[in-house]
Design an enzyme around this catalytic site. Structure first.
Site, mmCIF file in Angstrom:
data_model
loop_
_atom_site.group_PDB
_atom_site.id
_atom_site.type_symbol
_atom_site.label_atom_id
_atom_site.label_comp_id
_atom_site.label_asym_id
_atom_site.label_seq_id
_atom_site.Cartn_x
_atom_site.Cartn_y
_atom_site.Cartn_z
ATOM 1 N N ILE A 65 31.622 17.827 69.227
ATOM 2 C CA ILE A 65 32.786 18.046 68.375
ATOM 3 C C ILE A 65 33.809 18.842 69.172
ATOM 4 C CG2 ILE A 65 33.696 19.134 66.285
ATOM 5 C CD1 ILE A 65 31.082 18.563 64.908
ATOM 6 N N GLU A 66 35.010 18.282 69.287
ATOM 7 C CA GLU A 66 36.119 18.919 69.999
ATOM 8 C C GLU A 66 37.178 19.347 68.985
ATOM 9 O OE1 GLU A 66 36.961 19.148 73.413
ATOM 10 O OE2 GLU A 66 35.308 18.037 74.367
ATOM 11 N N LEU A 67 37.416 20.636 68.884
ATOM 12 C CA LEU A 67 38.492 21.155 68.054
ATOM 13 C C LEU A 67 39.779 21.131 68.873
ATOM 14 C CD1 LEU A 67 36.604 24.333 66.793
ATOM 15 C CD2 LEU A 67 36.770 22.132 65.603
#
Length: 359
Positions: A293-295
């Site tokens: 997961i990349e914010l």
């Protein structure tokens, strides 16, 4: 480099590779009296302002306080020291059959997953409603809260190793930790110290699910809306189909949670590569449902929403793994998550060290 490698077959002989086709024993998948999901209420009750960049000392103090207040429900430990002697802290909660591992801040200048992980540990470890107790009975969670404490201090992507001349990293600075999880490299042979610590923690814990939190630059979708987060499952061709599908199910849960619980969110697929040293691929090869997961790094005014996004996904994945609903999700729905799109104009120069095509 070959002298550092051990055959994958020998390494896997010491750490059994396991299937995640079912996340819990069938007899326990849907226990009578399972409480309603209260993830939304927990997200709403998160403090309006969470410190987005706690120091290593503050992080250690917070974890120690949580462990003390938990009356034994939270076990805090160091999984090893960084090259500058800073502990890499992990927190373990629960005693259920489904095992989940969260990893945050492998890249030191990608900070927002760590405060979300800290708040997740606080919620799951200190909450004492029937829902909290039920979750702890259904899952065991291991949270590596900040994988790269030295990189955090130096505010750079890499670990700290002035002798480094790496294939992936920066000579004279350090190694890119998230390129050194290759299952063919034993932890004791791993040149990236913190990656070796994570490998050992993984091997000891043997998680069914691994979620690794990072940060990316700023992007827009095909309709011109800004992307707030991106995610992806293993793409290495040797990952078992069942493990890819399980990771796609986790991805759907995470995407739904972020979109539903954090107003204004817009989640895309991440255009990642298939290199086996990336955690997303490496732990898929080892048999876990492994998800990145990349914010998006959208600036200070959006940091609290991004922390909430990471926190919401953690809670939702935990809930769905606990109640068995994760196994009923059609993995093909992950393919419906739209692609990320182009960089937001005038933002590329703000992120010179974000190697966004490689996690």
């Amino acid at each position: 480099m070959n002298s550092r490698l051990r055959p994958l077959s020998l390494l896997c002989a010491s750490v059994a590779v396991f299937s995640v086709a079912a996340f819990a024993p069938p007899a326990q998948a849907e226990p009578a009296g399972a409480p309603a999901d209260r993830s939304a209420a927990e997200v709403r009750s998160l403090p309006r302002t969470v410190d987005p960049r706690p120091s290593n000392e503050e992080l250690a103090e917070e974890l120690a306080e949580i462990a003390d207040r938990s009356r034994g429900r939270v076990e805090v430990r160091s999984i090893g020291d960084s090259n500058q002697g800073r502990p890499v802290w992990a927190a373990r909660i629960g005693d259920g059959p489904v095992r989940i591992q969260y990893i945050s801040q492998q890249h030191g200048n990608e900070p927002l997953g760590a405060p979300a992980a800290l708040e997740y540990v606080r919620t799951l470890g200190l909450g004492n409603s029937f829902w909290h107790r039920w979750l702890r009975s259904r899952v065991t969670v291991d949270v590596i809260v900040r994988a790269n404490p030295d990189g955090h201090v130096h505010d750079w992507r890499y670990n700290y190793d002035p002798d480094a001349d790496p294939e992936y990293g920066q000579a004279g600075q350090g190694y890119d930790i998230n390129r050194y999880h290759d299952p063919a490299v034993a932890p004791d042979d791993n040149p990236a110290t913190e990656a070796g610590h994570i490998q050992r923690a993984y091997a000891e814990f043997r998680p069914d699910i691994v979620v690794d939190y990072h940060m990316q630059g700023r992007y827009i979708d095909d309709e011109g809306r800004e992307i707030t987060a991106s995610l992806l499952w293993p793409t290495h061709p040797d990952v078992a189909d069942s493990d890819v599908e399980a990771a796609q199910q986790v991805s759907v849960v995470a995407e739904r949670a972020i979109t539903r619980l954090v107003p204004g969110s817009n989640v895309s697929l991440y255009p990642g590569g298939d290199y086996q040293g990336i955690a997303r691929n490496a732990y898929g090869l080892r048999g876990s449902a492994s998800v990145l997961i990349e914010l998006s790094d959208m600036g200070a005014e959006h940091e609290q929403a991004q922390i909430r996004s990471a926190y919401a996904a953690m809670l939702a994945v935990t809930q769905s793994a606990a109640d068995g609903s994760l196994r009923r999700i059609d993995p093909d729905r992950a393919e419906q998550i739209p692609p990320r799109g182009e960089p937001l104009p005038d933002t590329e120069r703000a992120h010179p060290l974000r190697l966004d095509s490689l996690d």
